[in-house]
Design an enzyme around this catalytic site. Structure first.
Site, PDB file in Angstrom:
ATOM      1  N   TRP A   1      45.046  42.998  48.104  1.00 39.94           N
ATOM      2  CA  TRP A   1      43.807  42.292  48.302  1.00 39.94           C
ATOM      3  C   TRP A   1      43.406  41.486  47.070  1.00 39.94           C
ATOM      4  O   TRP A   1      43.687  41.907  45.951  1.00 39.94           O
ATOM      5  CB  TRP A   1      42.699  43.283  48.637  1.00 39.94           C
ATOM      6  CG  TRP A   1      42.876  44.060  49.886  1.00 39.94           C
ATOM      7  CD1 TRP A   1      43.432  43.644  51.069  1.00 39.94           C
ATOM      8  CD2 TRP A   1      42.475  45.419  50.101  1.00 39.94           C
ATOM      9  NE1 TRP A   1      43.386  44.630  52.010  1.00 39.94           N
ATOM     10  CE2 TRP A   1      42.809  45.737  51.446  1.00 39.94           C
ATOM     11  CE3 TRP A   1      41.861  46.396  49.316  1.00 39.94           C
ATOM     12  CZ2 TRP A   1      42.558  46.976  51.998  1.00 39.94           C
ATOM     13  CZ3 TRP A   1      41.614  47.634  49.864  1.00 39.94           C
ATOM     14  CH2 TRP A   1      41.954  47.917  51.189  1.00 39.94           C
TER      15      TRP A   1
ATOM     16  N   VAL B   1      41.185  43.381  44.567  1.00 44.22           N
ATOM     17  CA  VAL B   1      41.772  44.531  43.876  1.00 44.22           C
ATOM     18  C   VAL B   1      43.084  44.139  43.211  1.00 44.22           C
ATOM     19  O   VAL B   1      43.193  44.076  41.990  1.00 44.22           O
ATOM     20  CB  VAL B   1      41.998  45.707  44.857  1.00 44.22           C
ATOM     21  CG1 VAL B   1      42.644  46.894  44.138  1.00 44.22           C
ATOM     22  CG2 VAL B   1      40.687  46.128  45.505  1.00 44.22           C
ATOM     23  N   CYS B   2      44.091  43.856  44.029  1.00 43.62           N
ATOM     24  CA  CYS B   2      45.447  43.640  43.522  1.00 43.62           C
ATOM     25  C   CYS B   2      45.579  42.360  42.702  1.00 43.62           C
ATOM     26  O   CYS B   2      46.482  42.248  41.875  1.00 43.62           O
ATOM     27  CB  CYS B   2      46.441  43.640  44.677  1.00 43.62           C
ATOM     28  SG  CYS B   2      46.397  45.179  45.624  1.00 43.62           S
ATOM     29  N   VAL B   3      44.704  41.389  42.955  1.00 45.03           N
ATOM     30  CA  VAL B   3      44.677  40.190  42.120  1.00 45.03           C
ATOM     31  C   VAL B   3      43.649  40.354  41.003  1.00 45.03           C
ATOM     32  O   VAL B   3      43.945  40.119  39.827  1.00 45.03           O
ATOM     33  CB  VAL B   3      44.349  38.924  42.943  1.00 45.03           C
ATOM     34  CG1 VAL B   3      44.323  37.690  42.036  1.00 45.03           C
ATOM     35  CG2 VAL B   3      45.363  38.735  44.048  1.00 45.03           C
TER      36      VAL B   3
END
Length: 225
Positions: A120, A123-125
């Site tokens: 996401w 979050v992940c970025v």
């Protein structure tokens, strides 16, 4: 050897010779939770980024947290479109920047401009983007090559990017910034990549080619008269 870029402007834009592409957790299971962009658009934009980075020989790093779990494996297009990409496995860390091997791999590219996209976005970025910015990198977050479970999550993430100095951008803008001039020898291939992120550009190319063909046919007819 670096790319030949136009003189003059562009100093505020990303430098193709100092950029690396980080594709974070584009996992097929996570795609099913994305609600702020269609999955078809998301996959097309990620594919376009992989293609332009491969064509212009940018380092590409991919990673996934728990690819054997419910989040699923990486989208298979990446292996086809970016065969030179380095995959960094993680040990379950949600934030890729918490993984020492991932940070080491980024640092070993020697590039200070990081183009990030992932699922996401919030979050992940965002987590590695904030950490990379704090570590002294110039960070661009490609919003339409990323996805979130809601529009609220996307809007909140954009606000946090702005507060931290991470630059939000889009796939088409990244292609244009790396492209910079139609006098590149790769211009025809880049034009095809535009049609991946912006499908309607194909009609622009087709109408232009048709107009050229008609003009050429008319000239040949007049020359025979």
């Amino acid at each position: 050897m670096g790319h030949v870029l136009p003189s003059g402007g562009g100093k505020a834009l990303m430098n193709v010779d100092d950029a690396a592409l980080l594709l974070l957790d584009h996992q097929t299971g996570l795609f099913q939770t994305v609600k702020d962009i269609t999955v078809a658009e998301l996959r097309a934009n990620v594919s376009a980024l992989a293609q332009i980075a491969t064509l212009l020989k940018l380092p590409i790093i991919t990673t996934a947290s728990e690819p054997e779990g419910p989040n699923g494996p990486l989208m298979p297009e990446l292996a086809e479109l970016a065969p030179h990409a380095i995959y960094v496995p993680r040990n379950g860390e949600v934030n890729a920047w918490d993984n020492d091997l991932f940070v080491q791999t980024v640092e070993e590219t020697g590039k200070k401009t990081l183009i990030m996209a992932g699922v996401w976005t919030s979050v992940c970025v965002m987590f590695p983007a904030l950490d990379a910015k704090a570590a002294g990198f110039n960070v661009y977050a490609v919003v339409d090559a990323s996805g979130d479970p809601s529009q609220m999550a996307s809007r909140t993430t954009l606000a946090r990017f702005a507060q931290s100095g991470v630059v939000p951008t889009t796939t088409n803008a990244v292609i244009c910034e790396l492209h910079r001039t139609w006098r590149r020898p790769e211009a025809a291939a880049i034009a095809d990549i535009y049609t991946v992120a912006t499908p309607d550009y194909r009609t622009v190319m087709e109408s232009y080619q048709k107009a050229k063909d008609v003009g050429s046919a008319q000239k040949q007819y007049q020359d025979r008269m």
